[in-house]
Design an enzyme around this catalytic site. Sequence first.
Site, PDB file in Angstrom:
ATOM      1  CD  GLN A 103       0.366   1.691   2.094  1.00  0.00           C
ATOM      2  OE1 GLN A 103      -0.229   2.683   2.500  1.00  0.00           O
ATOM      3  NE2 GLN A 103      -0.213   0.781   1.342  1.00  0.00           N
ATOM      4  CG  HIS A 121       3.773   3.894   6.341  1.00  0.00           C
ATOM      5  ND1 HIS A 121       2.542   3.407   6.002  1.00  0.00           N
ATOM      6  CD2 HIS A 121       4.008   4.935   5.512  1.00  0.00           C
ATOM      7  CE1 HIS A 121       2.044   4.144   5.007  1.00  0.00           C
ATOM      8  NE2 HIS A 121       2.922   5.068   4.692  1.00  0.00           N
TER       9      HIS A 121
HETATM   10  C1  BV8 Z   1       2.690  12.971   4.954  1.00  0.00           C
HETATM   11  C2  BV8 Z   1       2.183   4.051  10.822  1.00  0.00           C
HETATM   12  C3  BV8 Z   1       3.441  15.173   4.670  1.00  0.00           C
HETATM   13  C4  BV8 Z   1       1.331   4.099  12.025  1.00  0.00           C
HETATM   14  C5  BV8 Z   1       0.886   4.854   9.011  1.00  0.00           C
HETATM   15  C6  BV8 Z   1      -5.227  15.353   7.124  1.00  0.00           C
HETATM   16  C7  BV8 Z   1      -4.595  15.393   8.356  1.00  0.00           C
HETATM   17  C8  BV8 Z   1      -3.309  14.844   8.556  1.00  0.00           C
HETATM   18  C9  BV8 Z   1      -2.652  14.230   7.474  1.00  0.00           C
HETATM   19  C10 BV8 Z   1      -3.313  14.209   6.257  1.00  0.00           C
HETATM   20  C11 BV8 Z   1      -4.570  14.751   6.067  1.00  0.00           C
HETATM   21  N1  BV8 Z   1      -4.937  14.549   4.770  1.00  0.00           N
HETATM   22  C12 BV8 Z   1      -3.947  13.893   4.131  1.00  0.00           C
HETATM   23  C13 BV8 Z   1      -2.944  13.703   5.012  1.00  0.00           C
HETATM   24  C14 BV8 Z   1      -1.700  13.033   4.727  1.00  0.00           C
HETATM   25  C15 BV8 Z   1      -1.752  11.681   5.414  1.00  0.00           C
HETATM   26  C16 BV8 Z   1      -2.852  10.856   4.785  1.00  0.00           C
HETATM   27  O1  BV8 Z   1      -2.709  10.378   3.676  1.00  0.00           O
HETATM   28  N2  BV8 Z   1      -3.961  10.684   5.532  1.00  0.00           N
HETATM   29  C17 BV8 Z   1      -5.070   9.920   4.982  1.00  0.00           C
HETATM   30  C18 BV8 Z   1      -5.681   9.044   6.089  1.00  0.00           C
HETATM   31  C19 BV8 Z   1      -6.092  10.901   4.409  1.00  0.00           C
HETATM   32  N3  BV8 Z   1      -0.469  11.098   5.172  1.00  0.00           N
HETATM   33  C20 BV8 Z   1       0.529  11.371   6.024  1.00  0.00           C
HETATM   34  O2  BV8 Z   1       0.414  12.040   7.024  1.00  0.00           O
HETATM   35  C21 BV8 Z   1       1.879  10.818   5.600  1.00  0.00           C
HETATM   36  N4  BV8 Z   1       2.841  11.882   5.672  1.00  0.00           N
HETATM   37  O3  BV8 Z   1       1.814  13.149   4.153  1.00  0.00           O
HETATM   38  O4  BV8 Z   1       3.629  13.902   5.264  1.00  0.00           O
HETATM   39  C22 BV8 Z   1       4.651  15.935   5.028  1.00  0.00           C
HETATM   40  C23 BV8 Z   1       5.566  16.264   4.027  1.00  0.00           C
HETATM   41  C24 BV8 Z   1       6.662  17.020   4.353  1.00  0.00           C
HETATM   42  C25 BV8 Z   1       6.898  17.403   5.683  1.00  0.00           C
HETATM   43  C26 BV8 Z   1       5.989  17.024   6.691  1.00  0.00           C
HETATM   44  C27 BV8 Z   1       4.856  16.282   6.369  1.00  0.00           C
HETATM   45  C28 BV8 Z   1       2.327   9.711   6.555  1.00  0.00           C
HETATM   46  C29 BV8 Z   1       1.463   8.508   6.351  1.00  0.00           C
HETATM   47  C30 BV8 Z   1       1.992   7.375   7.210  1.00  0.00           C
HETATM   48  C31 BV8 Z   1       1.049   7.190   8.352  1.00  0.00           C
HETATM   49  N5  BV8 Z   1       1.476   6.014   9.112  1.00  0.00           N
HETATM   50  N6  BV8 Z   1       1.300   3.830   9.719  1.00  0.00           N
HETATM   51  C32 BV8 Z   1       1.231   2.720  12.586  1.00  0.00           C
HETATM   52  O5  BV8 Z   1       1.121   1.772  11.798  1.00  0.00           O
HETATM   53  O6  BV8 Z   1       1.262   2.601  13.816  1.00  0.00           O
HETATM   54  S1  BV8 Z   1      -0.380   4.616   7.923  1.00  0.00           S
HETATM   55  C33 BV8 Z   1      -1.234   3.171   8.235  1.00  0.00           C
HETATM   56  O7  BV8 Z   1      -2.188   3.080   7.169  1.00  0.00           O
HETATM   57  C34 BV8 Z   1      -0.439   1.870   8.114  1.00  0.00           C
HETATM   58  O8  BV8 Z   1       0.922   2.048   7.824  1.00  0.00           O
HETATM   59  C35 BV8 Z   1      -1.101   1.166   6.939  1.00  0.00           C
HETATM   60  O9  BV8 Z   1      -0.248   0.381   6.234  1.00  0.00           O
HETATM   61  C36 BV8 Z   1      -1.502   2.360   6.175  1.00  0.00           C
HETATM   62  C37 BV8 Z   1      -2.400   2.180   5.012  1.00  0.00           C
HETATM   63  O10 BV8 Z   1      -3.444   1.310   5.390  1.00  0.00           O
HETATM   64  P1  BV8 Z   1      -3.536  -0.067   4.553  1.00  0.00           P
HETATM   65  O11 BV8 Z   1      -2.205  -0.731   4.608  1.00  0.00           O
HETATM   66  O12 BV8 Z   1      -4.073   0.230   3.202  1.00  0.00           O
HETATM   67  O13 BV8 Z   1      -4.525  -0.893   5.428  1.00  0.00           O
HETATM   68  P2  BV8 Z   1      -6.120  -0.778   5.409  1.00  0.00           P
HETATM   69  O14 BV8 Z   1      -6.627  -1.524   6.601  1.00  0.00           O
HETATM   70  O15 BV8 Z   1      -6.508   0.649   5.219  1.00  0.00           O
HETATM   71  O16 BV8 Z   1      -6.550  -1.558   4.086  1.00  0.00           O
HETATM   72  C38 BV8 Z   1      -6.333  -2.960   4.008  1.00  0.00           C
HETATM   73  C39 BV8 Z   1      -6.854  -3.372   2.643  1.00  0.00           C
HETATM   74  O17 BV8 Z   1      -6.597  -4.772   2.483  1.00  0.00           O
HETATM   75  C40 BV8 Z   1      -8.365  -3.205   2.510  1.00  0.00           C
HETATM   76  O18 BV8 Z   1      -8.636  -2.597   1.249  1.00  0.00           O
HETATM   77  C41 BV8 Z   1      -8.920  -4.637   2.548  1.00  0.00           C
HETATM   78  O19 BV8 Z   1     -10.020  -4.805   1.678  1.00  0.00           O
HETATM   79  C42 BV8 Z   1      -7.753  -5.420   2.030  1.00  0.00           C
HETATM   80  N7  BV8 Z   1      -7.666  -6.788   2.557  1.00  0.00           N
HETATM   81  C43 BV8 Z   1      -8.046  -7.246   3.782  1.00  0.00           C
HETATM   82  N8  BV8 Z   1      -7.737  -8.559   3.882  1.00  0.00           N
HETATM   83  C44 BV8 Z   1      -7.149  -8.917   2.708  1.00  0.00           C
HETATM   84  C45 BV8 Z   1      -7.104  -7.804   1.862  1.00  0.00           C
HETATM   85  N9  BV8 Z   1      -6.577  -7.835   0.627  1.00  0.00           N
HETATM   86  C46 BV8 Z   1      -6.075  -9.017   0.216  1.00  0.00           C
HETATM   87  N10 BV8 Z   1      -6.072 -10.140   0.960  1.00  0.00           N
HETATM   88  C47 BV8 Z   1      -6.607 -10.131   2.214  1.00  0.00           C
HETATM   89  N11 BV8 Z   1      -6.603 -11.246   2.960  1.00  0.00           N
END
Ligand code: BV8
Length: 241
Positions: A103, A121
Site C-alpha cells: 500500500q 496505491h
Molecule cells: C476505493 C494514497 C472504490 C494517498 C492511499 C468513505 C468515503 C470515501 C471513501 C471510503 C469511505 N468508506 C470507505 C471508503 C473506501 C476507502 C477507504 O477504505 N477508506 C477508509 C479510510 C475507510 N477506500 C478507497 O477510497 C479506495 N478506493 O474504494 O474505490 C471505487 C471503486 C470503483 C470505482 C470508483 C471507486 C482507495 C484507497 C487508497 C487511498 N490511498 N494512499 C497517499 O499516500 O498520498 S491510502 C493510505 O492509507 C496509504 O496508502 C497507506 O498505505 C494506506 C493504509 O494505511 P497503512 O499503510 O495501514 O498505514 P497506517 O499508518 O494506517 O498504519 C500503520 C500500521 O503500522 C499501524 O497499525 C502501526 O501500528 C503499524 N506500525 C507502525 N510502526 C511499525 C508498525 N508495524 C510494524 N513495525 C513498525 N515499526
Amino acid sequence: MAAGSDLSLLKNKVAGARSLTVLTGAGISADSGVPTFRGADGLWRNFRAEDLATPEAFERDPRLVWEWYNWRRELITTKKPNPAHEAVVELERRFDRFWLITQNVDGLHRAAGSTKLSEIHGNIWMTRCTACHRISENHEVPIPILPTCADCRELLRPHIVWFGEALFAADLARCAEALERCDVLLVVGTSGLVYPAAGFASVAKEAGAFVAELNLEPTPQSGLMDLSLQGRAKELLPLLL
Ligand code: BV8
Ligand code: ZN
C-alpha cells in the site's frame, strides 16, 4: 512464551509454504523514518485525508495537493530501506511463487530490490498526465509547481490512488491471483483500515491460506488472523529467514 511458540509456528508455516504472498503498509517503512498515516507522528495528523488525497481536492486546489506531495517527496527522498524491506527481498528470492502487495507509495520496496510487487496505491515518484494519461518517473525534489506533461503540456498529477478512486485493474487482478494461490499470507505494518487492501487477509483465508499479522499493535483484522505477532517489522521479519 506465546510469542516464541507463535514465532516458531510461523517459521514452520513459511518454511513449508510453496507459495508466499506479503501485504505491507506504512508500518514497514516506519523503521526507515517514514511517518505512518495514523500513528502518533502520522502524516494525516495535520491534514485530513479528505483535504488532500482525493480527486476533488486536486480539482479544487492542485497547488495545495502538489505542495503536500512535494513535502512528502522531500521527507522520503532521504530515507533508505530497512532490514524489513531487505527481508522481503530475501523471501522473494527464496520462493519461486512469491508476490508482494504494498500500500506504500514511498518506493522503498523497489529501492531494496523487490521486483515481484504491486504498488496498489501508486508511487510518489511517478506522475500521470491528467489529459493523455502518460505515466513518467520524476525524482525532482521539489517538483516545480504546477508540472505539465512533456507530450501534451497538460497538468500532471501524482500517479497515486486517492480516496474514492478505484485501484488499477491490473493490480487488482494480480492481487486476487496472489491471494488465492498462496499457502501463507504475511500482513506487515498495516492498520487494516483502508479498503480494498483491508479485505485482502480474508480473501486469502477463504482461499485456504495461513494468514499471519506482524504489526506494532492489534488491528481490526487481528481477529481473523491465524496468528498475530506484535513487534517492529525490522525485528520480526528477519527472524523468519
Ligand atoms: C476505493 C494514497 C472504490 C494517498 C492511499 C468513505 C468515503 C470515501 C471513501 C471510503 C469511505 N468508506 C470507505 C471508503 C473506501 C476507502 C477507504 O477504505 N477508506 C477508509 C479510510 C475507510 N477506500 C478507497 O477510497 C479506495 N478506493 O474504494 O474505490 C471505487 C471503486 C470503483 C470505482 C470508483 C471507486 C482507495 C484507497 C487508497 C487511498 N490511498 N494512499 C497517499 O499516500 O498520498 S491510502 C493510505 O492509507 C496509504 O496508502 C497507506 O498505505 C494506506 C493504509 O494505511 P497503512 O499503510 O495501514 O498505514 P497506517 O499508518 O494506517 O498504519 C500503520 C500500521 O503500522 C499501524 O497499525 C502501526 O501500528 C503499524 N506500525 C507502525 N510502526 C511499525 C508498525 N508495524 C510494524 N513495525 C513498525 N515499526
Ligand atoms: Zn499529456
